[in-house]
Scaffold this active site. Sequence first.
Site, PDB file in Angstrom:
ATOM      1  N   CYS A 104      21.107  11.442 -49.353  1.00  0.00           N
ATOM      2  CA  CYS A 104      21.878  10.942 -49.396  1.00  0.00           C
ATOM      3  C   CYS A 104      22.052   9.119 -49.503  1.00  0.00           C
ATOM      4  O   CYS A 104      21.623   8.298 -49.405  1.00  0.00           O
ATOM      5  CB  CYS A 104      23.207  11.258 -48.107  1.00  0.00           C
ATOM      6  N   HIS A 190      22.776  17.715 -49.981  1.00  0.00           N
ATOM      7  CA  HIS A 190      21.697  17.170 -48.456  1.00  0.00           C
ATOM      8  C   HIS A 190      20.898  18.788 -49.067  1.00  0.00           C
ATOM      9  O   HIS A 190      21.668  20.018 -48.518  1.00  0.00           O
ATOM     10  CB  HIS A 190      22.746  17.937 -47.247  1.00  0.00           C
ATOM     11  N   GLU A 192      18.723  20.588 -47.147  1.00  0.00           N
ATOM     12  CA  GLU A 192      18.511  21.136 -46.096  1.00  0.00           C
ATOM     13  C   GLU A 192      19.579  21.841 -45.326  1.00  0.00           C
ATOM     14  O   GLU A 192      18.881  22.667 -44.755  1.00  0.00           O
ATOM     15  CB  GLU A 192      18.345  19.487 -44.722  1.00  0.00           C
TER      16      GLU A 192
END
Length: 693
Positions: A104, A190, A192
């Site tokens: 990001c 993202h 994660e």
Amino acid sequence: MALCNGDSKPENAGGDLKDGCHHYEGAVVILDAGAQYGKVIDRRVRELFVQSEIFPLETPAFAIKEQGFRAIIISGGPNSVYAEDAPWFDPAIFTIGKPVLGICYGMQMMNKVFGGTVHKKSVREDGVFNISMDNTCSLFRGLQKEEIVLLTHGDSVDKVADGFKVVARSGNIVAGIANESKKLYGVQFHPEVGLTENGKVILKNFLYDIAGCSGNFTVQNRELECIREIKEKVGTSKVLVLLSGGVDSTVCTALLNRALNQDQVIAVHIDNGFMRKRESQSVEEALKKLGIQVKVINAAHSFYNGTTTLPISDEDRTPRKRISKTLNMTTSPEEKRKIIGDTFVKIANEVIGEMSLKPEEVFLAQGTLRPDLIESASLVASGKAELIKTHHNDTELIRKLREEGKVIEPLKDFHKDEVRILGRELDLPEELVSRHPFPGPGLAIRVICAEEPYICKDFPETNNILKIVADFSASVKKPHTLLQRVKACTTEEDQEKLMEITSQHSLNAFLLPIKTVGVQGDCRSYSYVCGISSKDEPDWESLIFLARLIPRMCHNINRVVYIFGPPVKEPPTDVTPTFLTTGVLSTLRQADFEAHNILRESGYAGKISQMPVILTPLHFDRDPLQKQPSCQRSVVIRTFITSDFMTGVPATPGNEIPVEVVLKMVTEIKKIPGISRIMYDLTSKPPGTTEWE
């Protein structure tokens, strides 16, 4: 290469690098740019058996190289790379020969350093999207050409830096860049978080195939580590633990009991007047079965009339303070949380006094989790995370006690699912371990308090945009400047889907005159709620699509709800004055009881991570000509499915929860006196938080 975003290097740059005496051969350094998900990156990397350490973004490149880190991951963050207050970083991190994954904001940094540009575009992406990928890229090896990911950003890459190629797109927006020869990779999404379906594969590709990590780092026994920490910090002192009866505080208490002598642990359950129906009684009974003696304190009156000190204003940077209103006259969500948190501590101090204990010899224990601290922008979790909401267990007073070393928080590095695993290891009963979370402030943050409607200058224009969206198939036949804005903010695929939905269903979409807390682009947002009603039976898949699309087009909306019942002819533009009074709380308590009782009996409680039931100050179905005052309230059912409570999605009726179960909840709640309508929250996180406040 010149220093970035600042005239000089900050004095403490690199100063937190574990005193410079550690060596992290084979480990990964995560540079913290302030993302809400910073700690989740750390957790995901460690789940893949690779050691990771989190350091400040300004850590100099030479320090990273000297410490022997194998690779660098740069987190997302709430800033713009062009902002005057953008955090400083050393651009040499990209040229020391270490593989880098920028996430990001990290991708935007990388692109800017190598000569690319980043612009704030008209399209904001907050939610789950299908993106296209070049799966010949090493980072995306083993993935499909289309993948589902979480995007949450306003700024986007415009000109791609020389030497980099685009390896992922979300419509017309760049979602991934790569310079494979230099092992530099950036993703706008993202990887994660759980909402990115194959994010773990992407991280594994980076760690193993690109960075060459060995995967020989196994996680230490967390239970033993917690017990060691408790013993070391407490010694022979007493510990006062505030027990809500939820899984977090119960696991915390069980750890204390295992680490310390029984006479050292003082377990207190404070009934703050905001508990669920028969909650305090069931908490006491459940904990007695575990051999934990609990002192129950009825403090409802103290909380209703509680106050705290607050800054004179948000802009006032001086230490001047003011006394807040009493809690039962407060409407601000932040002030409510702060009053509740500080009142908890005041009552805890009273308990210490009543038991003739010396305050300086007593520790305060809490079941605070990592997401609580991240959303509160606590330095314990992240040096730069933007405040989303103050948690009742991370107020200014709690932080002061923490600075003095008087707070024990053994679960501060745990996420909710990890706490459940730890609870099972501690032999806690499954019915307790698998309970839905219930916030410490209880029902107080599930009442949307208001004295007046939330209507700003953008209210009429936003309503006009929503009308175009809800009737898109007809709107395209009547050219309008706002129609062009809608088209500019949507892809051709989105527009085709909108045409299909609006040609098949008769929908109304409009703003509700209330605001709720959300998280958009790693920042807190207090924004409008969009209501959708229809004369047709709800098509839940279509409604979920609209709930994803609308906040992307209208950045001042962070939540979308479906309103059960006939079409809303006259959306409310005023509110029923609502405060934390006993009558208001009784109404919500009964609605919460009915909804959870039905969910439990259906056997689907285990499929849902949490189900807040919210009371709003909205009275529908009034004839404006009769000037009937707003005196009723409406209820929202907020189903939520998540693995870590950092991100999540609503349960789709007909998929994760049967439609008939939801309709039964609606029927039973509607029987409660004073209830106008029932709504169903369609919002993912982001842009909406789990709770409405």
